[in-house]
Design an enzyme around this catalytic site. Sequence first.
Site, PDB file in Angstrom:
ATOM      1  N   HIS A 153      90.077  -2.448 -31.635  1.00  0.00           N
ATOM      2  CA  HIS A 153      91.054  -2.686 -32.693  1.00  0.00           C
ATOM      3  C   HIS A 153      92.437  -2.893 -32.058  1.00  0.00           C
ATOM      4  CE1 HIS A 153      88.027  -1.537 -35.428  1.00  0.00           C
ATOM      5  NE2 HIS A 153      88.422  -0.342 -35.792  1.00  0.00           N
TER       6      HIS A 153
ATOM      7  N   CYS B 182      88.773   5.636 -36.750  1.00  0.00           N
ATOM      8  CA  CYS B 182      89.052   4.994 -35.460  1.00  0.00           C
ATOM      9  C   CYS B 182      90.486   4.449 -35.362  1.00  0.00           C
ATOM     10  CB  CYS B 182      88.039   3.886 -35.201  1.00  0.00           C
ATOM     11  SG  CYS B 182      87.710   2.844 -36.626  1.00  0.00           S
TER      12      CYS B 182
HETATM   13  N1  LIG Z   1      81.528   1.433 -35.538  1.00  0.00           N
HETATM   14  C1  LIG Z   1      82.671   2.035 -35.342  1.00  0.00           C
HETATM   15  O1  LIG Z   1      83.566   1.512 -34.680  1.00  0.00           O
HETATM   16  C2  LIG Z   1      82.928   3.401 -35.920  1.00  0.00           C
HETATM   17  C3  LIG Z   1      84.099   4.056 -35.509  1.00  0.00           C
HETATM   18  C4  LIG Z   1      84.367   5.325 -36.023  1.00  0.00           C
HETATM   19  C5  LIG Z   1      83.485   5.895 -36.902  1.00  0.00           C
HETATM   20  N2  LIG Z   1      82.356   5.232 -37.289  1.00  0.00           N
HETATM   21  C6  LIG Z   1      81.469   5.920 -38.227  1.00  0.00           C
HETATM   22  O2  LIG Z   1      80.252   6.264 -37.570  1.00  0.00           O
HETATM   23  C7  LIG Z   1      79.163   6.172 -38.488  1.00  0.00           C
HETATM   24  C8  LIG Z   1      78.115   5.226 -37.948  1.00  0.00           C
HETATM   25  O3  LIG Z   1      78.702   3.983 -37.711  1.00  0.00           O
HETATM   26  P1  LIG Z   1      78.014   2.853 -36.799  1.00  0.00           P
HETATM   27  O4  LIG Z   1      79.048   1.822 -36.677  1.00  0.00           O
HETATM   28  O5  LIG Z   1      77.399   3.404 -35.561  1.00  0.00           O
HETATM   29  O6  LIG Z   1      76.828   2.333 -37.815  1.00  0.00           O
HETATM   30  P2  LIG Z   1      75.466   1.618 -37.481  1.00  0.00           P
HETATM   31  O7  LIG Z   1      75.556   0.813 -36.244  1.00  0.00           O
HETATM   32  O8  LIG Z   1      75.062   0.944 -38.731  1.00  0.00           O
HETATM   33  O9  LIG Z   1      74.439   2.847 -37.203  1.00  0.00           O
HETATM   34  C9  LIG Z   1      74.030   3.745 -38.201  1.00  0.00           C
HETATM   35  C10 LIG Z   1      73.114   4.816 -37.612  1.00  0.00           C
HETATM   36  O10 LIG Z   1      72.804   5.767 -38.648  1.00  0.00           O
HETATM   37  C11 LIG Z   1      71.379   5.883 -38.740  1.00  0.00           C
HETATM   38  N3  LIG Z   1      71.001   6.154 -40.123  1.00  0.00           N
HETATM   39  C12 LIG Z   1      71.292   5.416 -41.228  1.00  0.00           C
HETATM   40  N4  LIG Z   1      70.724   5.979 -42.325  1.00  0.00           N
HETATM   41  C13 LIG Z   1      70.078   7.096 -41.904  1.00  0.00           C
HETATM   42  C14 LIG Z   1      69.300   8.100 -42.549  1.00  0.00           C
HETATM   43  N5  LIG Z   1      69.085   8.079 -43.872  1.00  0.00           N
HETATM   44  N6  LIG Z   1      68.785   9.100 -41.800  1.00  0.00           N
HETATM   45  C15 LIG Z   1      68.995   9.135 -40.475  1.00  0.00           C
HETATM   46  N7  LIG Z   1      69.710   8.211 -39.791  1.00  0.00           N
HETATM   47  C16 LIG Z   1      70.244   7.204 -40.505  1.00  0.00           C
HETATM   48  C17 LIG Z   1      70.858   4.538 -38.274  1.00  0.00           C
HETATM   49  O11 LIG Z   1      69.516   4.687 -37.904  1.00  0.00           O
HETATM   50  P3  LIG Z   1      68.472   3.443 -38.003  1.00  0.00           P
HETATM   51  O12 LIG Z   1      68.762   2.565 -36.836  1.00  0.00           O
HETATM   52  O13 LIG Z   1      67.151   4.121 -37.908  1.00  0.00           O
HETATM   53  O14 LIG Z   1      68.723   2.773 -39.308  1.00  0.00           O
HETATM   54  C18 LIG Z   1      71.793   4.279 -37.090  1.00  0.00           C
HETATM   55  O15 LIG Z   1      71.376   5.037 -35.981  1.00  0.00           O
HETATM   56  C19 LIG Z   1      79.773   5.748 -39.830  1.00  0.00           C
HETATM   57  O16 LIG Z   1      80.057   6.909 -40.584  1.00  0.00           O
HETATM   58  C20 LIG Z   1      81.048   5.066 -39.416  1.00  0.00           C
HETATM   59  O17 LIG Z   1      82.033   5.105 -40.434  1.00  0.00           O
HETATM   60  C21 LIG Z   1      82.061   4.004 -36.804  1.00  0.00           C
END
Ligand SMILES: NC(=O)c1ccc[n+]([C@@H]2O[C@H](COP(=O)([O-])OP(=O)(O)OC[C@H]3O[C@@H](n4cnc5c(N)ncnc54)[C@H](OP(=O)(O)O)[C@@H]3O)[C@@H](O)[C@H]2O)c1
Length: 351
Positions: free
Chosen positions: A258, A142
């Site tokens: 950010h 990001c």
């Molecule tokens: N947040 C940001 O600003 C941002 C920006 C760029 C990239 N990212 C990337 O995007 C990804 C997700 O980030 P996030 O911030 O959205 O995290 P998050 O809010 O913690 O969400 C994680 C998601 O992944 C699912 N998940 C986790 N373990 C799983 C499994 N074993 N099988 C299937 N689904 C699973 C969760 O489902 P449950 O709800 O069922 O647990 C939830 O839907 C990461 O790789 C992160 O580095 C995030």
Amino acid sequence: MAWTKEMPARPVVAVAGATGAVGREFLRVLHDLDFPASEVRALASARSAGKKLAFDGCGDVPAGDLVVQEMTPESFEGVDIALFSAGSDVSKAMREAVVAAGAVMIDNSSAFRMDEDVPLVVPEVNPGDVSWHSGVIANPNCSTIQMVAALKPLYDLSRITRVVVSTYQAASGAGAPAMRELYDQTREFLDGAPDDELTVKAFQHRIAFNCIPHIDKFLEDDSTKEEWKMVVETKKIMGDEDIKVAATCVRVPVLRCHGESINVEFADEVTVEAARAALEAAPGITVMDDPASNVYPMPGLLAGTDGAYVGRLRRDPSVEHGLAFWNVADQIRKGAALNAVQIAQLLLPRA
Ligand SMILES: NC(=O)c1ccc[n+]([C@@H]2O[C@H](COP(=O)([O-])OP(=O)(O)OC[C@H]3O[C@@H](n4cnc5c(N)ncnc54)[C@H](OP(=O)(O)O)[C@@H]3O)[C@@H](O)[C@H]2O)c1
């Protein structure tokens, strides 16, 4: 291996990680851009199976609740585009099944970003790179996305030789639980809880009323992996291995968006006026820069917006051809979901 499967005009879209911070934003962006999906599948872990997610609809999919399904390798049968935001381990575990099903994985994790057969794409910077994917396209980090979106129009004025960036990264960059931790901890702190009684799970230290100069793990040279990502991803996206990048990444108690303080050194002279004109004309960039009226981009006020904002444009007198500016973007939208859906748009057949 080159990808030969044609993308249908009305693709089936899977959102893998639909219950997370980025996943929920995917659903909003699919609606906002009216992505021409014929079906949208919401996938997450077994914990969320059966949960309902409100969806405003897009393409052929009417507004209504999407029922979350547990993500398994079979979930991708019939899928054309799989938008992934469930973390690196899940992306790695599902890659083979996604590609075998004939779907293109657009992945938000860092699992494949630096792989030679995986394009790393910011549509305003290197849209042509989608043409050489072999089933996986990576969405950059990001902090890198919002920086290169602003660097590209400047680079087109004169080659950029060096970038020094310090980030001010929002709590939600670490996911939905981290965003909740900032709320809850702030409340606990204001209620007088001592430090050792505060709930600290998402970050290494208290984030309420604090700044933490530590994002992702430390590497051998004492930089962090987040800082390393900004260095190597910038070179790959900009297609210039010679750009020197020095990054310091800091977590701040902001919910979304950010901020980045950026100093750029050019090969040749670039005036502030020329830089401003190039940024104003650039797609996805909004210049908010009127110091006399206290106008500049601020993270707390730009949550939920698209694109990247640039302000505080001025000469950097510490180097010969230097420019300094401040850059803000909602990292869940342009830094993740919006950028990924824009990549998906590039895959659609041309009318
Ligand atoms: N947040 C940001 O600003 C941002 C920006 C760029 C990239 N990212 C990337 O995007 C990804 C997700 O980030 P996030 O911030 O959205 O995290 P998050 O809010 O913690 O969400 C994680 C998601 O992944 C699912 N998940 C986790 N373990 C799983 C499994 N074993 N099988 C299937 N689904 C699973 C969760 O489902 P449950 O709800 O069922 O647990 C939830 O839907 C990461 O790789 C992160 O580095 C995030």
